[in-house]
Design a protein around this motif. Sequence first.
Motif, PDB file in Angstrom:
ATOM      1  N   PRO A  77     -29.908 -38.878 -36.372  1.00  0.00           N
ATOM      2  CA  PRO A  77     -29.773 -37.907 -37.468  1.00  0.00           C
ATOM      3  C   PRO A  77     -30.971 -36.988 -37.658  1.00  0.00           C
ATOM      4  O   PRO A  77     -30.820 -35.918 -38.266  1.00  0.00           O
ATOM      5  CB  PRO A  77     -29.566 -38.796 -38.700  1.00  0.00           C
TER       6      PRO A  77
ATOM      7  N   ARG B  58     -30.246 -24.934 -32.962  1.00  0.00           N
ATOM      8  CA  ARG B  58     -29.695 -24.349 -31.748  1.00  0.00           C
ATOM      9  C   ARG B  58     -30.814 -23.736 -30.935  1.00  0.00           C
ATOM     10  O   ARG B  58     -31.663 -23.020 -31.450  1.00  0.00           O
ATOM     11  CB  ARG B  58     -28.648 -23.283 -32.090  1.00  0.00           C
TER      12      ARG B  58
ATOM     13  N   GLU C 134     -23.554 -30.896 -29.939  1.00  0.00           N
ATOM     14  CA  GLU C 134     -23.263 -30.142 -31.162  1.00  0.00           C
ATOM     15  C   GLU C 134     -23.135 -31.048 -32.378  1.00  0.00           C
ATOM     16  O   GLU C 134     -23.161 -30.572 -33.524  1.00  0.00           O
ATOM     17  CB  GLU C 134     -21.975 -29.322 -30.980  1.00  0.00           C
ATOM     18  N   THR C 135     -23.039 -32.350 -32.167  1.00  0.00           N
ATOM     19  CA  THR C 135     -22.925 -33.290 -33.294  1.00  0.00           C
ATOM     20  C   THR C 135     -24.272 -33.669 -33.885  1.00  0.00           C
ATOM     21  O   THR C 135     -24.333 -34.339 -34.920  1.00  0.00           O
ATOM     22  CB  THR C 135     -22.191 -34.572 -32.849  1.00  0.00           C
ATOM     23  N   LEU C 136     -25.356 -33.258 -33.220  1.00  0.00           N
ATOM     24  CA  LEU C 136     -26.703 -33.590 -33.699  1.00  0.00           C
ATOM     25  C   LEU C 136     -27.075 -32.603 -34.797  1.00  0.00           C
ATOM     26  O   LEU C 136     -27.499 -31.474 -34.541  1.00  0.00           O
ATOM     27  CB  LEU C 136     -27.709 -33.539 -32.540  1.00  0.00           C
ATOM     28  N   GLU C 137     -26.954 -33.042 -36.032  1.00  0.00           N
ATOM     29  CA  GLU C 137     -27.044 -32.141 -37.181  1.00  0.00           C
ATOM     30  C   GLU C 137     -28.434 -31.537 -37.380  1.00  0.00           C
ATOM     31  O   GLU C 137     -28.560 -30.421 -37.871  1.00  0.00           O
ATOM     32  CB  GLU C 137     -26.605 -32.886 -38.447  1.00  0.00           C
ATOM     33  N   SER C 138     -29.489 -32.264 -37.025  1.00  0.00           N
ATOM     34  CA  SER C 138     -30.850 -31.760 -37.259  1.00  0.00           C
ATOM     35  C   SER C 138     -31.393 -30.968 -36.081  1.00  0.00           C
ATOM     36  O   SER C 138     -32.497 -30.429 -36.151  1.00  0.00           O
ATOM     37  CB  SER C 138     -31.804 -32.926 -37.555  1.00  0.00           C
TER      38      SER C 138
ATOM     39  N   GLU D 278     -34.825 -33.305 -33.501  1.00  0.00           N
ATOM     40  CA  GLU D 278     -35.060 -31.871 -33.610  1.00  0.00           C
ATOM     41  C   GLU D 278     -35.222 -31.178 -32.266  1.00  0.00           C
ATOM     42  O   GLU D 278     -35.160 -29.952 -32.178  1.00  0.00           O
ATOM     43  CB  GLU D 278     -36.316 -31.612 -34.461  1.00  0.00           C
TER      44      GLU D 278
ATOM     45  N   GLU E 150     -22.853 -41.067 -37.382  1.00  0.00           N
ATOM     46  CA  GLU E 150     -24.085 -40.292 -37.275  1.00  0.00           C
ATOM     47  C   GLU E 150     -24.918 -40.799 -36.106  1.00  0.00           C
ATOM     48  O   GLU E 150     -25.222 -41.986 -35.995  1.00  0.00           O
ATOM     49  CB  GLU E 150     -24.868 -40.418 -38.582  1.00  0.00           C
TER      50      GLU E 150
END
Length: 567
Positions: free
Chosen positions: A536, A562, A555-559, A539, A533
């Motif tokens: 995490p 787009r 694209e791996t930054l979950e929070s 924003e 992670e």
Amino acid sequence: MSTPKVYFNRVFLDPQAAKKAEVHEEIWKYCGGLPLAIVTMAGLVGCNPTKNNDHWSKVCKSLFPEQVAPLTLEGVTRILDYCYNDLPADLKTCSLYLSIFPKGSKVSKKRLTRRWISECFVAEKQGLSAEEVAETYFNQLVSRKIICPVDHSSNGKVKSFKVHDMILEYIVSKSSEENFITVVGGHWLMPTPSNKVRRLSMQSSGSKHGNSTKGMNLSQVRSLTAFGSQNRRLPFHLFNNGIIQVLDLEGWKGLTDKHMNDICKMLVLKYLSLRRTEVSEIPSKIEKLQYLETLDIRETNVGVLPKAFGQLKQLRSMLGGNKNTKKALKLPHEKNKEPMKALRILSGIEIDEDSSSIASLHQLTGLRKLAIYKLNIREGGQTFKQLRSSIEYLCSCGLQTLAINDESSNFINSLDTMTTPPRYIIGLELSGKMERPPKWIKELNNLYKLTLSVTVLRTDTFKLIQGLPKLFTLTFTLSAAKDDRNIVDILEENKQLTDREIIIPPGGFKSLKLLRFFATMVPRLSFAVTGKEVMPTLERIDMRFESFEGIYGIETLESLPRGASQC
């Protein structure tokens, strides 16, 4: 708008709580889809969470006795009346004060809150400073939808705001009825007050109704604000200089040094803003203003403060220079005989070898923010040593925000030798020819906002700061000329050290929301670490550059929503 979804999102901060709550269909229905009515009622309901549906049913019957749609202008006025009367007394006063500002204008939060304090609408309360109380009042007006946020600072707090035209018109009318503020010019056709004017707002832009003070009794004016760029004379001769407490002439063209003689006669003045005027000199007579709390001379031609500046013992905020152009304000050359114990903010200053007043910095033990826009000192010299000693001492006394732009000396690189970390710091900005960040940064557990020169944009820098528990905003910036050989050399050396790629390490940055890169050249960045992670909670990513070598693994930054990265 076919459903009350927008209404409930306004009322309840938590959408899940909104779903569980009983729907206030009645209120939404009577608002008839009118956005202003919906938002205003939502603010009212949201700020009264303990009141039940029976209460709001009674409110609806009193506000909408005709029970017909569409909602009329009279109905909107009834809503505004009810919301205004629901305000606590202190908030009523603070909301009426919004009528000072012209229709459609974007207003700085700090400008408003500092003025509240100077007008004595806000004071220390229950262990909170006046600034902290003002912040809570401002937030309550935001929650009640009286104030609409426009811009946010990098720390997430509201930076500037507007007031909806219809709400402002209501406030101006209410303020006029109570003889609280008199507005001249602007967009409002207001009757000439029969009573003595106490607070005067002169608004020239867009006026169709004239802007004359003819026939007004100005002898009791205690607050004067002038807007617009017209070279119209201010009627200083009609005022009683002995009672004016607030003078805000920000952006008023035509104001020159000769007017300072009149201003220095306003002996009880607390708030003085000459920002973006043509003033170029502050006279020594300024020492007569013994009650002055805020002096704002940002974006003027004032380059040096007089010796008399040190006599302003009540001064809390000294704001000078120009952050965008890095134009800075020189302190008086002489050391103060007595400390300025009330000073909390000293911003926009320049320190050079001729500044003997550097020794006075030690005395500013109440300082909470120090922003140095320009340094021109010799490494290893007496001023160099005194400045480092002063900063270390002030940090131990409670300094919370420190900003240093150092493009001509090696001072910021010497900060690593400080004996103890500045443990109270919540905002730190170190820009210029920086070779490495101080190692003690990793111990700043209260640090909320960090800005570093792009010259330390390396993987090991991210590793150094990744454990900071409260870090909300991280910025890498560089304002020096791109042909500066020292800067170019440092950047080239960084490329070699990093193999031309910056890898963001996993397992840290638990609170980081905003990541920014403002520089002419940004090297390749990689967020991709297989199975681990990375940042995490991130924003948003903001980037401004002339050349950029690429970004990978975003694209791996979950929070990160787009579209939340901007270039």
